[in-house]
Motif scaffolding. Structure first.
Motif, mmCIF file in Angstrom:
data_model
loop_
_atom_site.group_PDB
_atom_site.id
_atom_site.type_symbol
_atom_site.label_atom_id
_atom_site.label_comp_id
_atom_site.label_asym_id
_atom_site.label_seq_id
_atom_site.Cartn_x
_atom_site.Cartn_y
_atom_site.Cartn_z
ATOM 1 N N PRO A 42 46.668 64.442 29.914
ATOM 2 C CA PRO A 42 47.527 64.133 31.062
ATOM 3 C C PRO A 42 48.967 63.891 30.593
ATOM 4 O O PRO A 42 49.204 63.515 29.445
ATOM 5 N N PRO A 43 49.921 64.106 31.478
ATOM 6 C CA PRO A 43 51.322 63.875 31.103
ATOM 7 C C PRO A 43 51.559 62.402 30.780
ATOM 8 O O PRO A 43 51.002 61.520 31.441
ATOM 9 N N ALA A 81 61.348 64.710 24.142
ATOM 10 C CA ALA A 81 60.081 64.393 24.808
ATOM 11 C C ALA A 81 60.082 64.929 26.235
ATOM 12 O O ALA A 81 59.071 65.461 26.707
ATOM 13 N N ARG A 82 61.207 64.787 26.923
ATOM 14 C CA ARG A 82 61.307 65.322 28.296
ATOM 15 C C ARG A 82 61.134 66.840 28.302
ATOM 16 O O ARG A 82 60.468 67.400 29.172
ATOM 17 N N GLU A 88 54.845 71.231 29.267
ATOM 18 C CA GLU A 88 53.440 70.813 29.335
ATOM 19 C C GLU A 88 52.799 70.666 27.957
ATOM 20 O O GLU A 88 51.606 70.871 27.784
ATOM 21 N N HIS A 89 53.609 70.297 26.975
ATOM 22 C CA HIS A 89 53.104 69.944 25.646
ATOM 23 C C HIS A 89 53.007 68.420 25.608
ATOM 24 O O HIS A 89 53.836 67.751 25.000
ATOM 25 N N HIS A 90 52.012 67.897 26.295
ATOM 26 C CA HIS A 90 51.926 66.464 26.544
ATOM 27 C C HIS A 90 51.689 65.637 25.291
ATOM 28 O O HIS A 90 52.205 64.522 25.186
ATOM 29 N N LEU A 96 56.795 61.959 20.726
ATOM 30 C CA LEU A 96 58.254 61.805 20.688
ATOM 31 C C LEU A 96 58.705 60.596 21.499
ATOM 32 O O LEU A 96 59.612 59.872 21.085
ATOM 33 N N ALA A 97 58.069 60.366 22.640
ATOM 34 C CA ALA A 97 58.432 59.212 23.466
ATOM 35 C C ALA A 97 58.116 57.909 22.734
ATOM 36 O O ALA A 97 58.891 56.953 22.799
#
Length: 139
Positions: A42-43, A81-82, A88-90, A96-97
């Protein structure tokens, strides 16, 4: 004919399913396994929000002034990250986040430490000036 039994003449146990009878179950299990492997994660919306808040908090604590390298790194990682989230590379976006959050927290800690050092120097200077003033006063 001889007395030995061949494979085609082995007695069948009705309680034990044959390989052919098990085939649909095996195929269904394999299908579920493949579907699970293909399912995307999931995101990381919650992690993105936490990282964004950490960056804002660090900026409010003076991170841009006292820890510009860490703030720049945190912003860069959050921007990447955004982009990963949009693609869609969650998993990459989450990683990164998280790294952006850590950089922002480091920037905040450095800013707080620098402000505390500055305040300590000011207190020491004020104490020195007060001591000099007291030394000049007649007793």
């Amino acid at each position: 004919m001889d007395d030995t039994m061949t494979c085609s003449r082995l007695p069948r146990n009705p309680d034990r399913p044959t390989a052919i009878a098990r085939l649909p179950v095996l195929l269904a299990s394999l299908g579920l396994l493949l579907l699970g492997a293909c399912a995307s994660t999931p995101p990381p919306t919650a992690q993105m929000a936490v990282s964004t808040a950490a960056l804002a908090h660090a900026a409010g604590a003076g991170g841009n002034e006292w820890a510009p390298v860490e703030m720049r790194s945190a912003r860069d990682k959050l921007d990447r990250a955004r982009a990963e989230m949009s693609a869609e590379h969650h998993d990459r976006a989450r990683s990164l986040a998280q790294k952006a959050q850590v950089d922002a927290q480091l920037a905040e800690a450095k800013a707080e430490a620098a402000k505390a050092r500055k305040a300590a120097v000011e207190v020491q200077e004020a104490a020195r000036v007060l001591s000099e003033e007291m030394a000049r006063q007649p007793r």
